[in-house]
Design an enzyme around this catalytic site. Structure first.
Site, PDB file in Angstrom:
ATOM      1  N   GLU A  33      36.955  28.477  39.296  1.00  0.00           N
ATOM      2  CA  GLU A  33      38.196  27.995  38.892  1.00  0.00           C
ATOM      3  C   GLU A  33      38.250  28.226  37.264  1.00  0.00           C
ATOM      4  O   GLU A  33      37.541  27.829  36.583  1.00  0.00           O
ATOM      5  CB  GLU A  33      38.318  26.415  39.128  1.00  0.00           C
ATOM      6  CG  GLU A  33      39.708  26.065  39.807  1.00  0.00           C
ATOM      7  CD  GLU A  33      39.732  26.546  41.136  1.00  0.00           C
ATOM      8  OE1 GLU A  33      40.516  27.517  41.177  1.00  0.00           O
ATOM      9  OE2 GLU A  33      39.245  26.093  42.195  1.00  0.00           O
ATOM     10  N   THR A  35      38.501  30.851  35.815  1.00  0.00           N
ATOM     11  CA  THR A  35      37.571  31.766  35.185  1.00  0.00           C
ATOM     12  C   THR A  35      38.571  33.154  35.371  1.00  0.00           C
ATOM     13  O   THR A  35      38.117  34.219  34.775  1.00  0.00           O
ATOM     14  CB  THR A  35      36.443  32.291  36.218  1.00  0.00           C
ATOM     15  OG1 THR A  35      36.910  32.117  37.337  1.00  0.00           O
ATOM     16  CG2 THR A  35      35.517  30.837  35.816  1.00  0.00           C
ATOM     17  N   GLY A 124      48.507  22.921  44.884  1.00  0.00           N
ATOM     18  CA  GLY A 124      47.456  23.774  44.466  1.00  0.00           C
ATOM     19  C   GLY A 124      47.110  24.830  45.336  1.00  0.00           C
ATOM     20  O   GLY A 124      45.922  25.373  45.186  1.00  0.00           O
ATOM     21  N   SER A 126      49.069  27.458  45.851  1.00  0.00           N
ATOM     22  CA  SER A 126      49.964  28.716  45.583  1.00  0.00           C
ATOM     23  C   SER A 126      51.008  29.183  46.435  1.00  0.00           C
ATOM     24  O   SER A 126      51.272  30.156  46.797  1.00  0.00           O
ATOM     25  CB  SER A 126      48.850  30.032  45.797  1.00  0.00           C
ATOM     26  OG  SER A 126      47.875  29.863  44.885  1.00  0.00           O
ATOM     27  N   SER A 128      53.979  29.090  45.280  1.00  0.00           N
ATOM     28  CA  SER A 128      54.811  30.056  44.252  1.00  0.00           C
ATOM     29  C   SER A 128      54.132  31.359  44.350  1.00  0.00           C
ATOM     30  O   SER A 128      55.185  32.339  44.267  1.00  0.00           O
ATOM     31  CB  SER A 128      54.674  29.642  42.792  1.00  0.00           C
ATOM     32  OG  SER A 128      53.476  29.134  42.466  1.00  0.00           O
ATOM     33  N   ASP A 172      45.606  34.366  42.276  1.00  0.00           N
ATOM     34  CA  ASP A 172      46.232  33.873  43.520  1.00  0.00           C
ATOM     35  C   ASP A 172      47.040  35.003  44.179  1.00  0.00           C
ATOM     36  O   ASP A 172      46.910  35.418  45.324  1.00  0.00           O
ATOM     37  CB  ASP A 172      47.466  32.813  43.066  1.00  0.00           C
ATOM     38  CG  ASP A 172      46.490  31.592  42.513  1.00  0.00           C
ATOM     39  OD1 ASP A 172      45.378  31.468  42.413  1.00  0.00           O
ATOM     40  OD2 ASP A 172      47.462  30.654  41.919  1.00  0.00           O
ATOM     41  N   TYR A 222      48.318  23.059  32.373  1.00  0.00           N
ATOM     42  CA  TYR A 222      47.468  24.498  32.617  1.00  0.00           C
ATOM     43  C   TYR A 222      47.456  25.069  31.286  1.00  0.00           C
ATOM     44  O   TYR A 222      46.646  25.714  30.790  1.00  0.00           O
ATOM     45  CB  TYR A 222      48.237  25.076  34.012  1.00  0.00           C
ATOM     46  CG  TYR A 222      47.499  26.548  34.188  1.00  0.00           C
ATOM     47  CD1 TYR A 222      46.680  26.511  35.285  1.00  0.00           C
ATOM     48  CD2 TYR A 222      47.706  27.760  33.633  1.00  0.00           C
ATOM     49  CE1 TYR A 222      46.007  27.652  35.914  1.00  0.00           C
ATOM     50  CE2 TYR A 222      47.064  28.939  33.791  1.00  0.00           C
ATOM     51  CZ  TYR A 222      46.129  28.858  34.868  1.00  0.00           C
ATOM     52  OH  TYR A 222      45.510  30.066  35.297  1.00  0.00           O
TER      53      TYR A 222
END
Ligand code: GLA
Length: 387
Positions: A33, A35, A124, A126, A128, A172, A222
């Site tokens: 996560e 990274t 969380g 994805s 989008s 993603d 974020y």
């Protein structure tokens, strides 16, 4: 969720044209996560939830999109649509048109879209990126333009960074393009190469939605985390200019120069550096079918996400603690951008049903919240759909 045939019929009734159809999944990240904007490693899988788009070309230069989920239509000239974001669901498809235009692809003729999806929003998983990649496949297909998958992923990331305003990495969009049924995808985000890791058949991916919504754009935390991490990176680069991204840095570097960083930057960098090591170890554990080792790495990843990256929340920690006490659960952690959303749990298939029931009851007792819990297979990446 509409079937492809139902969506095609709806599109025909709304626009009087026979559409082409495209599907793009959501994703869950097993480990790795924050990274993916440091050239590091991630190990997500595409999931069963998806976005489905029916599309037909127009000739009047307008973008007309009907969202089944929001029961709303937007109808704008392309130039107006792409002039600025509007903080509306249409920013995701619009961002893709914007990024396509930036690449020199002519999108000026216009498109009609009917969009439906069942990727939970703000969870969380994805939603989008799923809409973005689906739009990209739909528009490229309509224009008959071929583009390699990695380039589509980068273009959708560009839409999110440059138009929507979330400074996200590549994970993603990449896994949504390249996912394979029953496989996790181990992505090297520096070189955009990937290997497929088969999910052992006796294990289930169970996703628990805390129902705490998160947002990546606009103050969702974020962008701040990313800035803090980058401030730390710049300090390391002053000492070792060959560090191009945190992937090149080590814990030894941090112990030498971490004291020059703000404490928050030091913690963010420590999370990223240790997380890369965990992903590489997790890949080996998966290959050796050592689910216990994989689960321990997930657990360590969660603690790092919680304590060093500081992007968990009470409800998520409750879900992880509950999961760790269930028989057959190898590992549990917060998945995705953080600040709410879902946990991902690796659970022995024969315990999966009892796991779901006990998580639901335990979470409700602890928080009063009814969690949504999904058991998903790893699914295929984005593709055209025939009716
Ligand atoms: C979001 C972003 C990804 C990645 C994760 C955290 O999902 O879109 O690029 O940074 O958060 O791992």
């Amino acid at each position: 969720m509409h079937t492809p045939a139902e969506l095609a019929a709806l599109h025909q009734s709304l626009f009087g044209a026979d559409p082409a159809l495209y599907r793009a999944p959501g994703r869950v990240n097993l480990i790795g996560e924050h990274t993916d904007y440091s050239g590091g490693f991630v190990m997500p899988a595409a999931i069963d939830f998806s976005t489905l788009i029916a599309i037909s070309p127009r000739t009047d230069g307008r973008f007309v999109a009907h969202s089944v989920n929001f029961n709303e239509r937007i109808d704008k000239p392309i130039d107006e649509l792409l002039a600025a974001r509007s903080r509306h669901w249409s920013d995701y498809p619009a961002g893709v048109l914007w990024a396509l235009r930036e690449k020199g692809i002519d999108v000026s003729t216009g498109f009609s879209l009917t969009i439906v999806g069942d990727v939970p929003l703000g969870a969380g998983l994805s939603s989008s990126a799923s809409v973005e990649v689906c739009t990209a496949f739909a528009v490229l297909g309509t224009l008959d333009v071929a583009m390699p998958l990695a380039e589509i992923a980068l273009m959708c990331q560009r839409a999110e960074n440059g138009f929507v305003g979330a400074n996200v990495g590549i994970m993603d969009q990449f896994v949504i393009c390249c996912g394979e049924q029953d496989h996790a995808v181990m992505i090297d985000t520096r070189f955009l190469t990937y290997t497929l890791a088969p999910i052992p058949p006796d294990v289930r991916i169970v996703i628990c939605n805390s129902m705490v919504k998160h947002s990546l754009a606009d103050g969702g935390g974020y962008n701040t985390r990313r800035d803090e991490m980058e401030a730390g990176l710049h300090i390391l680069q002053r000492h070792r200019p060959e560090i191009k991204a945190l992937r090149d840095a080590t814990l030894d570097d941090l112990s030498k120069w971490g004291a020059e960083m703000k404490p928050a930057s030091l913690r963010r960098c420590r999370h990223v550096i240790t997380e890369d090591d965990r992903v590489l170890a997790a890949v080996e554990a998966f290959k050796a079918n050592n689910l216990a080792a994989f689960g321990e790495l997930m657990h360590a990843a969660h603690l790092s996400f919680r304590d060093d990256f500081e992007a968990s929340c009470t409800e998520i920690d409750i879900l992880v603690d509950l999961a760790n006490r269930q028989p057959g659960c190898y590992g549990a952690r917060l998945t995705g951008g953080g600040f709410g959303g879902c946990t991902v749990n690796l659970v022995a298939a024969n315990h999966a049903r009892a796991f779901v029931e006990s998580m639901r009851a335990g979470y409700r007792a602890a928080t009063g919240i009814a969690a949504e819990i999904y058991t998903s297979r790893a699914s295929a990446g984005a593709h055209a759909v025939s009716i």
